[in-house]
Design an enzyme around this catalytic site. Structure first.
Site, PDB file in Angstrom:
ATOM      1  N   HIS A   6      26.441  39.860 -21.964  1.00 35.47           N
ATOM      2  CA  HIS A   6      27.067  38.880 -22.875  1.00 35.47           C
ATOM      3  C   HIS A   6      27.172  37.486 -22.289  1.00 35.47           C
ATOM      4  O   HIS A   6      27.556  36.554 -22.985  1.00 35.47           O
ATOM      5  CB  HIS A   6      28.491  39.359 -23.239  1.00 35.47           C
ATOM      6  N   GLY A  22      38.935  30.897 -29.311  1.00 31.82           N
ATOM      7  CA  GLY A  22      38.200  31.783 -30.195  1.00 31.82           C
ATOM      8  C   GLY A  22      36.888  31.143 -30.627  1.00 31.82           C
ATOM      9  O   GLY A  22      35.835  31.782 -30.645  1.00 31.82           O
ATOM     10  N   ARG A  26      35.108  24.855 -30.043  1.00 37.08           N
ATOM     11  CA  ARG A  26      36.306  24.250 -29.426  1.00 37.08           C
ATOM     12  C   ARG A  26      36.087  24.140 -27.918  1.00 37.08           C
ATOM     13  O   ARG A  26      36.490  23.172 -27.287  1.00 37.08           O
ATOM     14  CB  ARG A  26      37.552  25.082 -29.739  1.00 37.08           C
ATOM     15  N   ARG A  45      24.649  34.805 -27.686  1.00 31.43           N
ATOM     16  CA  ARG A  45      25.428  35.014 -28.919  1.00 31.43           C
ATOM     17  C   ARG A  45      26.174  33.757 -29.366  1.00 31.43           C
ATOM     18  O   ARG A  45      27.174  33.849 -30.097  1.00 31.43           O
ATOM     19  CB  ARG A  45      26.443  36.160 -28.742  1.00 31.43           C
ATOM     20  N   ARG A  89      44.184  30.740 -22.635  1.00 31.37           N
ATOM     21  CA  ARG A  89      43.652  30.702 -24.002  1.00 31.37           C
ATOM     22  C   ARG A  89      44.293  29.544 -24.758  1.00 31.37           C
ATOM     23  O   ARG A  89      45.523  29.371 -24.713  1.00 31.37           O
ATOM     24  CB  ARG A  89      43.961  32.034 -24.704  1.00 31.37           C
ATOM     25  N   VAL A  90      43.471  28.752 -25.452  1.00 29.32           N
ATOM     26  CA  VAL A  90      43.979  27.682 -26.314  1.00 29.32           C
ATOM     27  C   VAL A  90      43.574  28.023 -27.741  1.00 29.32           C
ATOM     28  O   VAL A  90      42.426  27.826 -28.137  1.00 29.32           O
ATOM     29  CB  VAL A  90      43.475  26.284 -25.866  1.00 29.32           C
ATOM     30  N   SER A  92      44.642  28.959 -32.147  1.00 28.31           N
ATOM     31  CA  SER A  92      45.438  28.598 -33.319  1.00 28.31           C
ATOM     32  C   SER A  92      46.237  29.823 -33.747  1.00 28.31           C
ATOM     33  O   SER A  92      45.892  30.960 -33.396  1.00 28.31           O
ATOM     34  CB  SER A  92      44.531  28.126 -34.464  1.00 28.31           C
ATOM     35  N   GLU A 180      48.586  35.676 -34.101  1.00 27.97           N
ATOM     36  CA  GLU A 180      47.196  35.342 -33.746  1.00 27.97           C
ATOM     37  C   GLU A 180      46.495  36.666 -33.454  1.00 27.97           C
ATOM     38  O   GLU A 180      47.034  37.717 -33.773  1.00 27.97           O
ATOM     39  CB  GLU A 180      47.139  34.304 -32.602  1.00 27.97           C
ATOM     40  N   MET A 181      45.338  36.643 -32.816  1.00 25.58           N
ATOM     41  CA  MET A 181      44.566  37.884 -32.772  1.00 25.58           C
ATOM     42  C   MET A 181      44.037  38.308 -31.399  1.00 25.58           C
ATOM     43  O   MET A 181      43.188  39.197 -31.325  1.00 25.58           O
ATOM     44  CB  MET A 181      43.397  37.790 -33.775  1.00 25.58           C
ATOM     45  N   GLU A 182      44.488  37.672 -30.308  1.00 29.27           N
ATOM     46  CA  GLU A 182      43.881  38.016 -28.997  1.00 29.27           C
ATOM     47  C   GLU A 182      44.824  38.092 -27.802  1.00 29.27           C
ATOM     48  O   GLU A 182      44.466  38.696 -26.775  1.00 29.27           O
ATOM     49  CB  GLU A 182      42.769  37.007 -28.633  1.00 29.27           C
ATOM     50  N   SER A 204      48.515  26.324 -36.920  1.00 29.91           N
ATOM     51  CA  SER A 204      47.560  25.744 -37.877  1.00 29.91           C
ATOM     52  C   SER A 204      47.972  26.030 -39.319  1.00 29.91           C
ATOM     53  O   SER A 204      47.505  25.364 -40.244  1.00 29.91           O
ATOM     54  CB  SER A 204      46.158  26.307 -37.631  1.00 29.91           C
ATOM     55  N   ASP A 205      48.825  27.031 -39.501  1.00 31.45           N
ATOM     56  CA  ASP A 205      49.329  27.318 -40.844  1.00 31.45           C
ATOM     57  C   ASP A 205      50.674  28.024 -40.749  1.00 31.45           C
ATOM     58  O   ASP A 205      50.983  28.640 -39.734  1.00 31.45           O
ATOM     59  CB  ASP A 205      48.330  28.149 -41.658  1.00 31.45           C
ATOM     60  N   ARG A 218      44.808  18.948 -37.585  1.00 29.31           N
ATOM     61  CA  ARG A 218      44.283  20.048 -36.763  1.00 29.31           C
ATOM     62  C   ARG A 218      43.676  19.489 -35.474  1.00 29.31           C
ATOM     63  O   ARG A 218      43.969  19.947 -34.378  1.00 29.31           O
ATOM     64  CB  ARG A 218      43.166  20.741 -37.568  1.00 29.31           C
TER      65      ARG A 218
HETATM   66  O1  LIG Z   1      41.722  29.600 -33.192  1.00 31.37           O
HETATM   67  P1  LIG Z   1      41.424  30.874 -32.439  1.00 31.37           P
HETATM   68  O2  LIG Z   1      41.438  30.681 -30.958  1.00 31.37           O
HETATM   69  O3  LIG Z   1      40.142  31.544 -32.904  1.00 31.37           O
HETATM   70  O4  LIG Z   1      42.645  31.884 -32.794  1.00 31.37           O
HETATM   71  C1  LIG Z   1      43.001  32.337 -34.081  1.00 31.37           C
HETATM   72  O5  LIG Z   1      42.092  32.012 -35.113  1.00 31.37           O
HETATM   73  C2  LIG Z   1      41.286  33.155 -35.470  1.00 31.37           C
HETATM   74  C3  LIG Z   1      41.554  33.540 -36.900  1.00 31.37           C
HETATM   75  O6  LIG Z   1      41.291  32.479 -37.762  1.00 31.37           O
HETATM   76  C4  LIG Z   1      41.681  34.269 -34.508  1.00 31.37           C
HETATM   77  O7  LIG Z   1      40.802  34.265 -33.416  1.00 31.37           O
HETATM   78  C5  LIG Z   1      43.078  33.857 -34.134  1.00 31.37           C
HETATM   79  O8  LIG Z   1      43.579  34.383 -32.939  1.00 31.37           O
HETATM   80  O1  LIG Z   2      45.299  34.781 -36.536  1.00 33.36           O
HETATM   81  C1  LIG Z   2      45.720  33.826 -37.183  1.00 33.36           C
HETATM   82  C2  LIG Z   2      45.412  32.493 -36.830  1.00 33.36           C
HETATM   83  C3  LIG Z   2      45.912  31.462 -37.588  1.00 33.36           C
HETATM   84  N1  LIG Z   2      46.676  31.756 -38.661  1.00 33.36           N
HETATM   85  C4  LIG Z   2      46.962  33.028 -39.007  1.00 33.36           C
HETATM   86  O2  LIG Z   2      47.657  33.266 -39.987  1.00 33.36           O
HETATM   87  N2  LIG Z   2      46.476  34.030 -38.261  1.00 33.36           N
END
Ligand SMILES: O=P(O)(O)O[C@H]1O[C@H](CO)[C@@H](O)[C@H]1O
Ligand SMILES: O=c1cc[nH]c(=O)[nH]1
Length: 236
Positions: A6, A22, A26, A45, A89-90, A92, A180-182, A204-205, A218
């Protein structure tokens, strides 16, 4: 072992401290706007990775993709194969606690999760993924000095962006600030490798109100977070 499936970087091409986002664009933005003498070490990738100098200190910046499986692969390789010590990690995030607003910075002291990522460690209980304290402490000091509005606390790392019958807002009753997701996977990979990690987020929201950042806001608020991360990186 190097390069990996990778990451095309060869031994020595990645610095001890890596900023990650992510979105690989960025990472490219940070490299092109803040680093000198940049060298692109990865485009496999499209997950761009660069090494360069920030105020004379060698640092790297790379994308990690969306979700725990993707971040899990890239950070595992950085910690275990590329001898990376610190990952910042930076990202959103969506605000789920009402006093967390658009453009606020959130330092993820802990990362609760709805994922099964920790099952791999076969622990008889629940592991609490946390930031590395000295990174958190230094990053908060930078934010304080620069007078930025910030929160420090628990975030939710979710496997789900478009939920069907579940809402991340339920987690606000436990004081969780944002979703967020990570971050949880980052903190688990760091703990397992005995390395350092911090997740810094920009709101961001607002999930609690439905409001979202304009593209101008943003950009401005993301640069604030990037500058905090870079100032932290040069202290490590
Ligand atoms: O802006 P990034 O770093 O991607 O982080 C957030 O944005 C993504 C979802 O839109 C997910 O990866 C979440 O963790
Ligand atoms: O994972 C995420 C990132 C930004 N905003 C969300 O609602 N979820």
């Amino acid at each position: 072992m190097l390069p990996t499936a990778h990451n095309a970087a060869k031994e020595g091409e990645i610095a001890k401290t890596v900023l990650m986002a992510g979105d690989p664009l960025r990472a490219k933005f940070i490299a092109e706007n803040y680093l000198q003498d940049i060298h692109c070490y990865n485009s496999v990738r499209g997950m761009l990775g660069y090494t360069g100098l920030y105020k004379g200190k060698r640092i790297s910046v790379q994308g990690h993709g969306m979700g725990m499986p993707s971040l899990g692969i890239y950070t595992y390789e950085l910690y275990n194969f590329y001898n990376v010590e610190n990952i910042i990690r930076v990202g959103s995030a969506g605000a789920i606690k009402e006093d967390v607003k658009l453009m606020d910075i959130v330092f993820a002291m802990g990362a609760s999760t709805d994922s099964n990522y920790a099952n791999q460690y076969q622990l008889k209980g629940t592991f609490s993924p946390t930031a590395t304290y000295h990174l958190l402490e230094k990053a908060v000091a930078v934010a304080k000095e620069k007078n930025h509005k910030y929160h420090v606390g628990n975030v939710l790392t979710s496997d789900i962006f478009y939920g069907d019958s579940v809402s991340p807002l339920d987690w606000s009753k436990m004081g969780v600030l944002a979703v967020e997701m990570e971050a949880a996977a980052l903190y688990m990979n760091a703990a397992r490798a005995n390395k350092n990690a911090l997740c810094i987020l920009t709101i961001s929201d607002e999930v609690h109100s439905g409001r979202q950042l304009s593209s101008h806001d943003r950009q401005v608020s993301f640069t604030t977070m990037m500058e905090i991360a870079l100032e932290l990186a040069i202290e490590l």
